[in-house]
Each structure stands twice: as structure tokens, then as C-alpha cells.
Design a protein around this motif. Structure first.
Motif, PDB file in Angstrom:
ATOM      1  N   VAL A   3       0.816  -1.211   0.000  1.00  0.00           N
ATOM      2  CA  VAL A   3       0.000   0.000   0.000  1.00  0.00           C
ATOM      3  C   VAL A   3       0.850   1.261   0.000  1.00  0.00           C
ATOM      4  O   VAL A   3       0.766   2.087   0.874  1.00  0.00           O
ATOM      5  CB  VAL A   3      -0.919   0.029   1.228  1.00  0.00           C
ATOM      6  CG1 VAL A   3      -2.100  -0.872   1.019  1.00  0.00           C
ATOM      7  CG2 VAL A   3      -0.136  -0.334   2.448  1.00  0.00           C
ATOM      8  N   LYS A   6      -0.849   5.206  -0.581  1.00  0.00           N
ATOM      9  CA  LYS A   6      -1.764   5.633   0.468  1.00  0.00           C
ATOM     10  C   LYS A   6      -2.389   6.975   0.128  1.00  0.00           C
ATOM     11  O   LYS A   6      -1.875   7.714  -0.695  1.00  0.00           O
ATOM     12  CB  LYS A   6      -1.002   5.779   1.784  1.00  0.00           C
ATOM     13  CG  LYS A   6      -0.601   4.459   2.383  1.00  0.00           C
ATOM     14  CD  LYS A   6       0.068   4.719   3.710  1.00  0.00           C
ATOM     15  CE  LYS A   6       0.452   3.422   4.382  1.00  0.00           C
ATOM     16  NZ  LYS A   6       1.114   3.672   5.671  1.00  0.00           N
ATOM     17  N   SER A   7      -3.458   7.248   0.807  1.00  0.00           N
ATOM     18  CA  SER A   7      -4.122   8.524   0.614  1.00  0.00           C
ATOM     19  C   SER A   7      -3.228   9.638   1.127  1.00  0.00           C
ATOM     20  O   SER A   7      -2.323   9.400   1.929  1.00  0.00           O
ATOM     21  CB  SER A   7      -5.424   8.543   1.398  1.00  0.00           C
ATOM     22  OG  SER A   7      -6.236   7.481   0.962  1.00  0.00           O
ATOM     23  N   GLU A  10      -3.429   9.581   4.720  1.00  0.00           N
ATOM     24  CA  GLU A  10      -2.784   8.435   5.354  1.00  0.00           C
ATOM     25  C   GLU A  10      -1.292   8.651   5.556  1.00  0.00           C
ATOM     26  O   GLU A  10      -0.710   8.227   6.529  1.00  0.00           O
ATOM     27  CB  GLU A  10      -3.007   7.180   4.511  1.00  0.00           C
ATOM     28  CG  GLU A  10      -4.264   6.435   4.903  1.00  0.00           C
ATOM     29  CD  GLU A  10      -4.203   5.993   6.364  1.00  0.00           C
ATOM     30  OE1 GLU A  10      -3.252   5.277   6.720  1.00  0.00           O
ATOM     31  OE2 GLU A  10      -5.079   6.364   7.138  1.00  0.00           O
ATOM     32  N   LYS A  11      -0.689   9.328   4.601  1.00  0.00           N
ATOM     33  CA  LYS A  11       0.752   9.581   4.713  1.00  0.00           C
ATOM     34  C   LYS A  11       1.032  10.509   5.876  1.00  0.00           C
ATOM     35  O   LYS A  11       2.012  10.353   6.600  1.00  0.00           O
ATOM     36  CB  LYS A  11       1.270  10.179   3.407  1.00  0.00           C
ATOM     37  CG  LYS A  11       1.199   9.180   2.265  1.00  0.00           C
ATOM     38  CD  LYS A  11       1.922   9.719   1.038  1.00  0.00           C
ATOM     39  CE  LYS A  11       1.873   8.688  -0.086  1.00  0.00           C
ATOM     40  NZ  LYS A  11       2.586   9.158  -1.297  1.00  0.00           N
TER      41      LYS A  11
END
Length: 119
Positions: A3, A6-7, A10-11
Motif C-alpha cells: 500500500v 496511500k491517501s 494516510e501519509k
DNA sequence: CTCGTGACGGGGG
DNA sequence: TCCCCCGCCACGA
């Protein structure tokens, strides 16, 4: 990593989760580390969508070492209180000393500070 | 798609 | 040293 895509958020969250107890990071620093597309402004925007369950949001302060959340997001000075419980000291101006508490994932091993988490 | 917003940051007075 | 203004870019309506 499966993944790596990531968005955006999210990072930011992933990095925030690396902040250890008793340490803080600033919005601008996070933006600088994540690089392209990230600015203090957007990091702040992203953080406000974070859940206390998923991220230690309390460990993110502004460039002055103060808690931007104290303005309206959370009751009064909750963020400062949470940080104080972790060992982060604030002065009379409600600012913590970034020179002592600022966390940098890239120089994490260079920490010559005492065990603030000791308890 | 377009417009406005926002948990920021830096410079000048 | 503090306050105000402008720029930055993702998100939601």
C-alpha cells in the motif's frame, strides 16, 4: 509495501504515528518531510480530519510550539494537557520548547534527551 | 468543474 | 515581541 499508494491523509497520519511519546512535530516540518504537494496549511487541514483513535494528533503543534487546537476544536487546552501528561513542558505563553521536544524521524537516533517517558 | 475554507508559516511595522 | 496580510493546496458543496 503493498500500500505505497496511500491517501494523502494516510501519509500524514502515518508520519504522525511515528512521533514518540513526549515529543512533538510541527505542521510545516511534516509537510517538508512528506515533500511535494504538502504544505503546513494542508497538513493542518488533514489533521483536523484525524481521529484520536487513529492518530496521536496531540503531538502536532504549530511552528511556535503552541497548540492551534486550543482555539476551538477541542475544549480549551486539552492538547496541552495531554502533552504535559507525556512530559512536554509548556511555558507561561502556552508554548513548548521546540528545541527540546521537536521530533525528527531522520535524526531520531541522535536524541540526547533524557527519558521523558520514564513513567 | 468552480468557489471558499482552514488544527499554518514567514515578513514587515 | 506581537499582530496583520498573503500564499499555499486538499476537500466539500
Amino acid at each position: 509495501m503493498l500500500v505505497d499508494e496511500k491517501s494523502y491523509r494516510e501519509k500524514v497520519f502515518a508520519l504522525v504515528r511515528t512521533i514518540p511519546r513526549g515529543r512533538v512535530m510541527t505542521y510545516g516540518q511534516i509537510a517538508a518531510i512528506l515533500g511535494e504537494g504538502y504544505t503546513a496549511r494542508t497538513v493542518g487541514y488533514v489533521m483536523h480530519t484525524a481521529s484520536a483513535d487513529n492518530v496521536p494528533w496531540q503531538r502536532v503543534v504549530n511552528a511556535s510550539g503552541g497548540c492551534s487546537t486550543a482555539k476551538f476544536t477541542v475544549p480549551f487546552d486539552l492538547q496541552q494537557k495531554l502533552l504535559e501528561q507525556e512530559g512536554v513542558a509548556f511555558n507561561a505563553k502556552a508554548k513548548c520548547k521546540l528545541d527540546d521536544y521537536l521530533w525528527s524521524p531522520e535524526v531520531a537516533e541522535d536524541d540526547d534527551h533524557p527519558n521523558l517517558f520514564g513513567g
